[in-house]
Design an enzyme around this catalytic site. Structure first.
Site, PDB file in Angstrom:
ATOM      1  N   ASP A   2       0.811  -1.215   0.000  1.00  0.00           N
ATOM      2  CA  ASP A   2       0.000   0.000   0.000  1.00  0.00           C
ATOM      3  C   ASP A   2       0.847   1.269   0.000  1.00  0.00           C
ATOM      4  O   ASP A   2       1.929   1.294   0.587  1.00  0.00           O
ATOM      5  CB  ASP A   2      -0.864  -0.015   1.272  1.00  0.00           C
ATOM      6  CG  ASP A   2      -2.267   0.406   0.963  1.00  0.00           C
ATOM      7  OD1 ASP A   2      -2.567   0.661  -0.214  1.00  0.00           O
ATOM      8  OD2 ASP A   2      -3.060   0.492   1.902  1.00  0.00           O
ATOM      9  N   ASN A   4       1.465   3.258  -2.930  1.00  0.00           N
ATOM     10  CA  ASN A   4       2.084   3.640  -4.220  1.00  0.00           C
ATOM     11  C   ASN A   4       1.501   4.956  -4.730  1.00  0.00           C
ATOM     12  O   ASN A   4       2.241   5.831  -5.201  1.00  0.00           O
ATOM     13  CB  ASN A   4       1.831   2.567  -5.286  1.00  0.00           C
ATOM     14  CG  ASN A   4       2.516   1.257  -4.969  1.00  0.00           C
ATOM     15  OD1 ASN A   4       3.343   1.188  -4.076  1.00  0.00           O
ATOM     16  ND2 ASN A   4       2.164   0.217  -5.696  1.00  0.00           N
ATOM     17  N   ARG A   6      -0.061   7.409  -3.039  1.00  0.00           N
ATOM     18  CA  ARG A   6       0.308   8.571  -2.215  1.00  0.00           C
ATOM     19  C   ARG A   6       1.771   8.935  -2.396  1.00  0.00           C
ATOM     20  O   ARG A   6       2.146  10.101  -2.397  1.00  0.00           O
ATOM     21  CB  ARG A   6      -0.001   8.273  -0.735  1.00  0.00           C
ATOM     22  CG  ARG A   6      -1.462   8.477  -0.401  1.00  0.00           C
ATOM     23  CD  ARG A   6      -1.832   7.845   0.909  1.00  0.00           C
ATOM     24  NE  ARG A   6      -1.953   6.393   0.770  1.00  0.00           N
ATOM     25  CZ  ARG A   6      -2.130   5.557   1.791  1.00  0.00           C
ATOM     26  NH1 ARG A   6      -2.197   6.035   3.025  1.00  0.00           N
ATOM     27  NH2 ARG A   6      -2.254   4.271   1.585  1.00  0.00           N
ATOM     28  N   TRP A   7       2.615   7.919  -2.586  1.00  0.00           N
ATOM     29  CA  TRP A   7       4.047   8.162  -2.836  1.00  0.00           C
ATOM     30  C   TRP A   7       4.198   9.020  -4.106  1.00  0.00           C
ATOM     31  O   TRP A   7       4.960   9.986  -4.129  1.00  0.00           O
ATOM     32  CB  TRP A   7       4.758   6.824  -3.012  1.00  0.00           C
ATOM     33  CG  TRP A   7       6.239   6.882  -3.254  1.00  0.00           C
ATOM     34  CD1 TRP A   7       7.220   6.808  -2.298  1.00  0.00           C
ATOM     35  CD2 TRP A   7       6.909   7.010  -4.523  1.00  0.00           C
ATOM     36  NE1 TRP A   7       8.463   6.877  -2.895  1.00  0.00           N
ATOM     37  CE2 TRP A   7       8.306   7.003  -4.259  1.00  0.00           C
ATOM     38  CE3 TRP A   7       6.477   7.119  -5.834  1.00  0.00           C
ATOM     39  CZ2 TRP A   7       9.260   7.104  -5.267  1.00  0.00           C
ATOM     40  CZ3 TRP A   7       7.428   7.231  -6.847  1.00  0.00           C
ATOM     41  CH2 TRP A   7       8.800   7.214  -6.557  1.00  0.00           C
ATOM     42  N   HIS A  19       3.361   2.920  -8.821  1.00  0.00           N
ATOM     43  CA  HIS A  19       3.319   1.460  -9.004  1.00  0.00           C
ATOM     44  C   HIS A  19       4.645   0.964  -9.600  1.00  0.00           C
ATOM     45  O   HIS A  19       5.128  -0.116  -9.241  1.00  0.00           O
ATOM     46  CB  HIS A  19       2.148   1.066  -9.907  1.00  0.00           C
ATOM     47  CG  HIS A  19       0.810   1.388  -9.313  1.00  0.00           C
ATOM     48  ND1 HIS A  19       0.478   1.083  -8.014  1.00  0.00           N
ATOM     49  CD2 HIS A  19      -0.290   1.991  -9.833  1.00  0.00           C
ATOM     50  CE1 HIS A  19      -0.759   1.473  -7.760  1.00  0.00           C
ATOM     51  NE2 HIS A  19      -1.245   2.040  -8.852  1.00  0.00           N
ATOM     52  N   LEU A 113      12.479 -20.418  -2.741  1.00  0.00           N
ATOM     53  CA  LEU A 113      11.490 -19.420  -2.308  1.00  0.00           C
ATOM     54  C   LEU A 113      10.203 -19.628  -3.097  1.00  0.00           C
ATOM     55  O   LEU A 113      10.215 -19.598  -4.333  1.00  0.00           O
ATOM     56  CB  LEU A 113      12.022 -17.993  -2.552  1.00  0.00           C
ATOM     57  CG  LEU A 113      11.016 -16.857  -2.310  1.00  0.00           C
ATOM     58  CD1 LEU A 113      10.606 -16.787  -0.831  1.00  0.00           C
ATOM     59  CD2 LEU A 113      11.598 -15.510  -2.741  1.00  0.00           C
ATOM     60  N   ARG A 176      -5.837  -2.339   8.401  1.00  0.00           N
ATOM     61  CA  ARG A 176      -6.929  -3.161   7.877  1.00  0.00           C
ATOM     62  C   ARG A 176      -6.359  -4.404   7.226  1.00  0.00           C
ATOM     63  O   ARG A 176      -5.219  -4.409   6.769  1.00  0.00           O
ATOM     64  CB  ARG A 176      -7.674  -2.405   6.762  1.00  0.00           C
ATOM     65  CG  ARG A 176      -8.528  -1.281   7.149  1.00  0.00           C
ATOM     66  CD  ARG A 176      -9.329  -0.802   5.932  1.00  0.00           C
ATOM     67  NE  ARG A 176      -8.477  -0.242   4.895  1.00  0.00           N
ATOM     68  CZ  ARG A 176      -8.077   1.032   4.851  1.00  0.00           C
ATOM     69  NH1 ARG A 176      -8.456   1.850   5.799  1.00  0.00           N
ATOM     70  NH2 ARG A 176      -7.304   1.462   3.886  1.00  0.00           N
ATOM     71  N   SER A 178      -8.158  -5.716   4.575  1.00  0.00           N
ATOM     72  CA  SER A 178      -8.543  -5.442   3.179  1.00  0.00           C
ATOM     73  C   SER A 178      -8.759  -6.706   2.339  1.00  0.00           C
ATOM     74  O   SER A 178      -8.252  -6.804   1.225  1.00  0.00           O
ATOM     75  CB  SER A 178      -7.499  -4.541   2.499  1.00  0.00           C
ATOM     76  OG  SER A 178      -7.459  -3.297   3.120  1.00  0.00           O
TER      77      SER A 178
END
Ligand code: FPP
Length: 222
Positions: A2, A4, A6-7, A19, A113, A176, A178
């Protein structure tokens, strides 16, 4: 992942630039997992609700996914990373579905991984998909309702074969869930950081692991 948008906004850039910067954070976190021996990493890359965003942003995200798979496939093969997906993949553009399938096939023998991308994913629809598939088996006479244990239920989730997460990292200070892994997060430790995802780096990942190690996990016991 979360923050991206606002950045980008803080820098006067379009949301897609956020993004794009977020994709670089993915590379740093994958590397940190490889270096520290974390065996499972699941990223909430696109939720079922994200389809409601403007077409320009949705198309840009799909293109980022396609480029990511093009650029990272061989590296994943080399580094021992096995790619998985969860979510309603048939809802993605066909080119993304094809690239995902190819990358999953190419990495299928890897074990270092397990890297899972949640795409067109929602915890509630995942549970509904599992319920529908169980109901079909019952209706066809192949499953006794009494035989539906937690284990049987989990084997019908998109995450079948992937253990429940030990740690959930949430960026940008949101408190949250979400609609993420609603069944699987029952006893997961939660680490929230105020940092926006594009600013989340190796040190932040290691700090989250440190925080996790300081927790006392009782799983409902004493
Ligand atoms: C949430 O931030 C982030 C997303 C909806 C997309 C995350 C996708 C990437 C990081 C890159 C694409 C994926 C891959 C696998 C290459 P937000 O847009 O909700 O941010 P905001 O809350 O600040 O608006």
């Amino acid at each position: 992942m979360d923050g991206n948008g606002r950045w980008a906004e803080q820098r006067g850039l379009p949301r897609l630039a956020g993004h794009e910067a977020g994709s670089k954070s993915i590379e740093r976190c994958v590397q940190a997992c490889l270096d520290t021996g974390v065996q499972y990493l699941t990223l909430y890359a696109f939720s079922s609700e994200n389809w409601k965003r403007p077409a320009l942003e949705v198309n840009g995200l799909m293109l980022l996914l396609e480029n990511f798979l093009n650029q990272k496939r061989d590296e994943m093969v080399r580094e021992g990373i096995r790619l998985h997906h969860i979510g309603r993949i048939h809802e993605l553009p066909s080119v993304c579905q094809r690239k995902l399938r190819e990358a999953m096939q190419a990495t299928a023998a890897n074990t270092k991984l397990h890297f899972t991308l949640a795409l067109s994913y929602s915890g509630r629809t995942e549970i509904l998909d599992a319920v529908q598939s169980l109901a079909r088996e019952v209706a066809e006479g192949n499953l006794d309702p009494k035989a539906i244990t937690s284990q049987v239920f989990e084997s019908h989730l998109h995450t079948a074969g992937i253990p429940d997460p030990d740690l959930l990292i949430r960026t940008s200070g949101e408190m949250r869930i979400s609609n993420f892994l609603l069944w699987q997060l029952s006893y997961t430790e939660i680490h929230v950081t105020k940092k926006y995802w594009p600013d989340f780096g190796r040190d932040d990942f290691l700090a989250a692991l440190d925080d996790f190690q300081s927790r006392s996990r009782r799983f409902g016991g004493v």
